[in-house]
Design an enzyme around this catalytic site. Structure first.
Site, short mmCIF file in Angstrom:
data_model
loop_
_atom_site.label_atom_id
_atom_site.label_comp_id
_atom_site.label_asym_id
_atom_site.label_seq_id
_atom_site.Cartn_x
_atom_site.Cartn_y
_atom_site.Cartn_z
CE1 TYR B 122 82.04 -96.51 6.28
CE2 TYR B 122 81.67 -97.27 4.03
CZ TYR B 122 81.86 -96.25 4.93
OH TYR B 122 81.85 -94.95 4.49
CD GLU B 210 81.05 -92.87 7.24
OE1 GLU B 210 81.06 -91.84 7.94
OE2 GLU B 210 82.06 -93.31 6.67
#
Lengths: 290, 400
Positions: B122, B210
């Site tokens: 991530y 993101e």
């Protein structure tokens, strides 16, 4: 006394000859504010609404001893205007401009840290010390000289608070509009600290809104350092998560920056939190009596 | 302003960030052509079909599917295009109506051929408001809901703050790559990936990147498989090419219309409409509505010039909402004179004609007394107030 601006402040207007600058400088002068001139690059040497125009802020500092500046420059040029003011030795820089990119403000903050100056704003209504200096776009007539300091991220909501304070029979020492952007020069805590240390302020009203951690930071500071009552309100109790509510900084990011969370923290730090924005003035009046 | 996944990937690719390759399609024909190109490029018949809407959790609602051949592609693409996709983030969530899928991204399957060797990470970049610095947030737990990871295993979520003047420094990229447990070629590729990603973030004046997941492929390359990009609206003047990518189909049509006439409007699901000057006062007015037993139907900041034309437009927009049982107008006149606003309200009211919901007008500030007189003498079904407290009481009386 008062904080940030008073009758002796020597104020210049950056973006002086523009539409906004001209209008609001005129209003400031009408209020009796000590405006000593303005800056518009390329128009130095002229006179505008009865005051001298300078090409640079440095020139305004050396020729008329300017120590305070109010900025009405469009967003793409405003960051440069703030840094120019800092470099020229201006002590209090008040930036009204709305719409400055966040990454630009990050750099500006970093740049001005090396100078002995204070930035208020951007995206703010300015700073008002009633009967001494109106350095902003707020309506002068609602204010009355007094001993309540006001700190707020908003424009018209600040006027609402000012009006309630005046109608409750009190007045204001200094009202500081810190601005609605995610990155501002003077934080809630900074402004509360200034007013807490001001011998002519008896009570402080702190108006915040959703987004960020400024009110919580201020509340923790108040808990340790309060010597006078603080009344607080947070706008946006009904705002949905993840949506920007007008101000670029008014957006709920997580569980910590909702109105409810902030009010809870403020309450736990001894601040008189009001649920309704209609009760700001009366709550301050009662807090002073207690 | 939000970008679609495919637009975000185009932006990343411009800065040399390795992405999962894919092609956009608006209909079945384009989808077949896109699949052919993906197959040629990747040398594999396996591809991923991804619905392009502005909401996360697309996989949960059936908006992201793997296909193994051309026949499957046709079936899956046909199913996703035109569907009402419900995700936890679409209006009303999984119980809501969902969002219409107008386009799909047909992309390579970055996980083949050596699926077992792949690793998901991530990574996001945003502004840390408290630190006044950009921050890279990253974790070895990729492909999952990061908020959940942060709550259950906070040790697995790392943060790296970036100096505004110096930018991202080489040792920081190495630190991140090491913390992600990489070594060898993958480590090297990750340091490059991070540097380019950060350059893209700054270069585009983004407010959020993101990338979930970032993957390490079987052959040790680092690739952005998904991406969510939000841009700073205030910086769009520097990026006209990005400004053009705004997809108004993804926004609330009423909000788009309001914006076009300079009104700052956010649709909510309550029963009291409101019209206010200033964002802070608008939020405070919504709070007053709630405290008075109603619930706000919208956020609406009319700005500094509340003239008849704007007031009329605002009226029309609010009245379109059938749930609205009352309207509260709250104007604090500073530079704006209340008598002008009052005249605007009366004129707009008459122009619209048949307004069936009660209207509360609270005008305070410059010439508030004259304004109240104008409203009271207009003969309209309008309740006027001067103090905020009086306005609150009127709301309570009418809808509480």
């Amino acid at each position: 006394m008062s904080v940030l601006v008073n009758k002796d402040s020597k104020i210049i207007v950056q973006g002086f000859t523009g539409k906004e600058g001209t209008f609001h400088a005129g209003q400031m002068i009408d209020y009796g504010t000590n405006v000593v001139g303005g800056v518009t690059p390329g128009k130095g040497g002229q006179e505008h609404i009865g005051k001298p125009v300078f090409n640079t802020v440095a020139e305004a500092v050396s020729k008329v001893g300017a120590d305070t500046s109010i900025i009405f420059v469009p967003p793409r040029f405003a960051p440069d205007a703030i840094m120019e003011a800092a470099d020229a030795g201006i002590k209090v820089i008040i930036c009204i401009t709305e719409g400055i990119p966040v990454q630009d403000m990050v750099k500006v903050k970093e740049y001005i840290e090396d100078y002995d100056c204070r930035l208020v704003g951007p995206n703010c209504p300015g700073v008002m010390t009633p009967e001494e200096a109106k350095v902003g776009i707020m309506p002068g007539f609602i204010h009355r000289k007094g001993r309540i300091g006001i700190v707020s991220r908003s424009g018209t909501l600040t006027y609402e608070a000012v009006d309630q304070v005046t109608k409750a029979g009190m007045g204001q020492s200094t009202c500081i509009g810190i601005g609605g952007d995610p990155i501002v020069g003077t934080t809630t805590k900074d402004a509360v600290e200034l007013l807490m240390n001001d011998p002519d302020t008896d009570g402080i009203i702190m108006i915040g809104e959703i987004g960020g951690s400024m009110e919580a930071d201020a509340a923790y500071w108040v808990k340790e350092n309060a010597t006078k009552p603080v009344v607080g309100f947070i706008a946006g109790q009904t705002a949905p998560k993840g949506r920007t509510m007008g101000h670029a900084g008014a957006i709920i990011g997580g569980a910590d920056d909702t109105a409810e969370a902030k009010m809870r923290i403020m309450e736990s730090c001894g601040i008189h939190v009001v649920q309704s924005p209609a009760d700001i003035g009366i709550t301050m009046a009662n807090a002073l009596k207690a | 302003m939000n970008l679609h996944e495919y637009q975000g990937k185009e932006l990343l690719a411009k800065y040399g960030v390795a992405i999962q390759e894919g092609f956009i399609a608006h209909n079945l024909e384009e989808a077949k052509a896109a699949y052919k190109k993906v197959e040629e490029k990747s040398g594999s018949p396996v591809a991923i079909v991804k619905a392009q809407i502005h909401a996360g959790g697309r996989g949960k609602g059936g908006g992201v599917k793997l296909v193994k051949n051309a026949a499957e592609l046709e079936e899956v693409a046909g199913g996703i295009l035109g569907m009402m996709l419900k995700t936890p983030q679409t209006p009303g969530g999984l119980e809501g109506p969902g969002k219409l899928v107008r386009k799909i991204l047909v992309a390579e399957d970055s996980y083949t051929p050596e699926f077992d060797q792949c690793k998901e990470f991530y990574m996001s970049i945003m502004m840390d408001r408290a630190e006044k610095k950009n921050v890279i947030i990253y974790s070895t737990e990729g492909g999952m809901d990061i908020e959940e990871v942060a709550e259950k295993t906070p040790d697995l979520v790392h943060k790296e703050h970036i100096d505004p003047t110096l930018g991202l420094l080489p040792f920081q990229t190495r630190k991140i790559a090491f913390n992600l447990g990489l070594s060898g070629a993958a480590f090297k590729d990750m340091t490059k990936f991070i540097a380019k990603l950060y350059a893209a973030f700054v270069g585009a004046d983004a407010s959020l990147f993101e990338i979930n997941p970032v993957i390490k492929t079987g052959d040790d390359r680092i690739i952005a498989v998904d991406c969510k990009v939000s841009l700073d609206e205030n910086a769009l003047f520097r990026h006209p090419e990005l400004a053009k990518q705004r997809d108004t189909d993804e926004e609330d049509p009423t909000e788009v219309e309001a914006k076009a006439v300079g009104l700052n409007f956010v649709n909510l699901d309550g029963n009291v409409g409101c019209m206010v000057n200033g964002a802070g006062l608008a939020m405070a007015t919504m709070d007053i509505i709630k405290l008075s037993g109603g619930s706000p139907a919208n956020f609406l900041d009319v700005g500094g010039t509340a003239d008849a034309e704007r007031v009329e437009k605002a009226f029309r927009i609010i009245l379109r909402d059938e749930n609205v049982k009352a309207i509260l107008i709250n104007i604090f006149g500073g530079i704006v004179r209340c008598d002008r606003v009052a005249n605007g309200v009366v004129e707009a009211y008459k122009n619209i004609g048949d307004i069936k919901v009660p209207i509360i007008v609270r005008l305070q500030g410059t010439n508030a007394d004259i304004a109240k007189k104008i409203i009271d003498e207009s003969g309209l079904e309008v309740h006027s107030a001067v103090l905020l407290k009086e306005a609150a009481e009127l709301v309570e009386k009418l809808v509480g």
